[in-house]
Design a protein around this motif. Structure first.
Motif, PDB file in Angstrom:
ATOM      1  N   GLU A   1       0.831  -1.211   0.000  1.00 39.75           N
ATOM      2  CA  GLU A   1       0.000   0.000   0.000  1.00 39.75           C
ATOM      3  C   GLU A   1       0.859   1.252   0.000  1.00 39.75           C
ATOM      4  N   HIS A   2       1.964   1.204   0.723  1.00 36.91           N
ATOM      5  CA  HIS A   2       2.894   2.342   0.733  1.00 36.91           C
ATOM      6  C   HIS A   2       3.517   2.533  -0.643  1.00 36.91           C
ATOM      7  N   ARG A   3       3.939   1.426  -1.262  1.00 39.20           N
ATOM      8  CA  ARG A   3       4.589   1.491  -2.565  1.00 39.20           C
ATOM      9  C   ARG A   3       3.643   2.046  -3.637  1.00 39.20           C
ATOM     10  N   GLU A   4       2.375   1.662  -3.538  1.00 38.91           N
ATOM     11  CA  GLU A   4       1.389   2.093  -4.533  1.00 38.91           C
ATOM     12  C   GLU A   4       0.762   3.444  -4.202  1.00 38.91           C
ATOM     13  N   GLY A   5       1.100   3.994  -3.033  1.00 40.60           N
ATOM     14  CA  GLY A   5       0.574   5.295  -2.639  1.00 40.60           C
ATOM     15  C   GLY A   5      -0.919   5.292  -2.368  1.00 40.60           C
ATOM     16  N   LYS A   6      -1.443   4.164  -1.858  1.00 40.26           N
ATOM     17  CA  LYS A   6      -2.880   4.066  -1.603  1.00 40.26           C
ATOM     18  C   LYS A   6      -3.287   4.965  -0.437  1.00 40.26           C
ATOM     19  N   PRO A   7      -4.449   5.608  -0.531  1.00 42.31           N
ATOM     20  CA  PRO A   7      -4.935   6.447   0.576  1.00 42.31           C
ATOM     21  C   PRO A   7      -5.583   5.590   1.653  1.00 42.31           C
ATOM     22  N   GLN A   8      -5.829   6.178   2.811  1.00 42.39           N
ATOM     23  CA  GLN A   8      -6.544   5.480   3.882  1.00 42.39           C
ATOM     24  C   GLN A   8      -7.990   5.236   3.452  1.00 42.39           C
ATOM     25  N   PRO A   9      -8.648   4.238   4.018  1.00 44.98           N
ATOM     26  CA  PRO A   9      -8.178   3.312   5.068  1.00 44.98           C
ATOM     27  C   PRO A   9      -7.282   2.210   4.502  1.00 44.98           C
ATOM     28  N   TRP A  10      -6.270   1.827   5.288  1.00 47.55           N
ATOM     29  CA  TRP A  10      -5.326   0.802   4.871  1.00 47.55           C
ATOM     30  C   TRP A  10      -5.666  -0.541   5.511  1.00 47.55           C
ATOM     31  N   GLU A  11      -5.365  -1.578   4.799  1.00 54.36           N
ATOM     32  CA  GLU A  11      -5.473  -2.917   5.379  1.00 54.36           C
ATOM     33  C   GLU A  11      -4.339  -3.158   6.371  1.00 54.36           C
ATOM     34  N   GLY A  12      -3.169  -2.577   6.089  1.00 55.11           N
ATOM     35  CA  GLY A  12      -2.013  -2.736   6.969  1.00 55.11           C
ATOM     36  C   GLY A  12      -1.241  -4.001   6.671  1.00 55.11           C
ATOM     37  N   GLN A  13      -0.073  -4.112   7.287  1.00 59.25           N
ATOM     38  CA  GLN A  13       0.804  -5.275   7.074  1.00 59.25           C
ATOM     39  C   GLN A  13       0.232  -6.457   7.847  1.00 59.25           C
ATOM     40  N   THR A  14      -0.141  -7.501   7.149  1.00 60.32           N
ATOM     41  CA  THR A  14      -0.748  -8.663   7.794  1.00 60.32           C
ATOM     42  C   THR A  14       0.211  -9.847   7.878  1.00 60.32           C
ATOM     43  N   ARG A  15       1.286  -9.781   7.124  1.00 56.72           N
ATOM     44  CA  ARG A  15       2.262 -10.862   7.150  1.00 56.72           C
ATOM     45  C   ARG A  15       3.645 -10.329   6.833  1.00 56.72           C
TER      46      ARG A  15
END
Length: 223
Positions: A207-221
């Motif tokens: 999500e950081h690399r793609e510049g996605k806006p919030q809400p984020w799923e976050g790092q799950t693994r």
């Protein structure tokens, strides 16, 4: 639960391999043989085992880097023990390594570039900028503090046993505080790190690399 165990097992394979025994077995053999025979016999046996492990790797067409590293470590440690005529000095390189790790962890915290983040970056190749985000970095700082405390405890034990000159206790302490505790520490670091990243509510690496806006799923693994 099974999925989590499988996940942790796969993560550990990134940093730990059965080939690390190439660096663990010769020091143990050195301690056992030195307790029954002369220093020179222990040195020869440790070097012979390191060479044998290298031959086994060649026969199995496996990478030689672990065996070569183990052999180099045995040669350096054996040289120090031989020229000082003191078996305990065989473990001086490990004590120096522990001291370097203590210093490296401390300096990384002071500079604001936690060792856990740098290690993860080198292992996984994730974008370094992601680790320095305010909603990501604290997880790696806190894990690095845990690493620093462990390295400091191990160094203190090694120094105490070295001053006693107890070769057998040094060998077992280095072994037990090596791979077994490293595995336990990595599991704890991984579980705590993933939990902390969720609480920080930052974006995942993707999500950081793609510049996605919030809400984020976050790092799950992965941590």
């Amino acid at each position: 639960m099974k999925a989590r165990i499988k996940e942790i097992s796969e993560e550990l394979k990134l940093v730990i391999s059965g080939k690390t025994f190439d660096a663990l077995l010769p020091p143990l053999l050195f301690a056992v043989v030195n307790g029954r025979y002369q220093l020179m016999v222990a040195i020869i046996m440790a070097i012979a085992l390191a060479v044998l492990l290298g031959i086994i790797r060649v026969a199995r067409k496996q990478p030689l880097r672990y065996a070569a590293g183990g052999l180099l470590g045995v040669l350096v440690a054996s040289g120090i023990a031989y020229f000082s005529n003191n078996a305990a000095n065989y473990y001086l390189p490990k004590i120096v390594t522990s001291a370097i790790l203590v210093l490296a962890a401390l300096v990384s915290l002071i500079l604001g570039k936690p060792m856990a983040a740098l290690t993860s970056h080198l292992t996984r190749g994730w974008d370094l900028e992601w680790y320095w985000r305010k909603d990501v970095k604290p997880a790696y700082q806190e894990v690095t503090v845990l690493w620093f405390l462990f390295f400091l405890m191990r160094l203190a034990l090694q120094v105490i046993l070295f001053r006693r000159g107890d070769v057998v206790e040094l060998a077992w302490t280095n072994t037990l505080l090596g791979l077994p505790v490293t595995i336990a520490g990595l599991i704890i670091s991984y579980l705590y790190g993933i939990w902390r990243l969720r609480n920080l509510k930052g974006p995942s690496v993707g999500e950081h690399r793609e510049g996605k806006p919030q809400p984020w799923e976050g790092q799950t693994r992965g941590f």
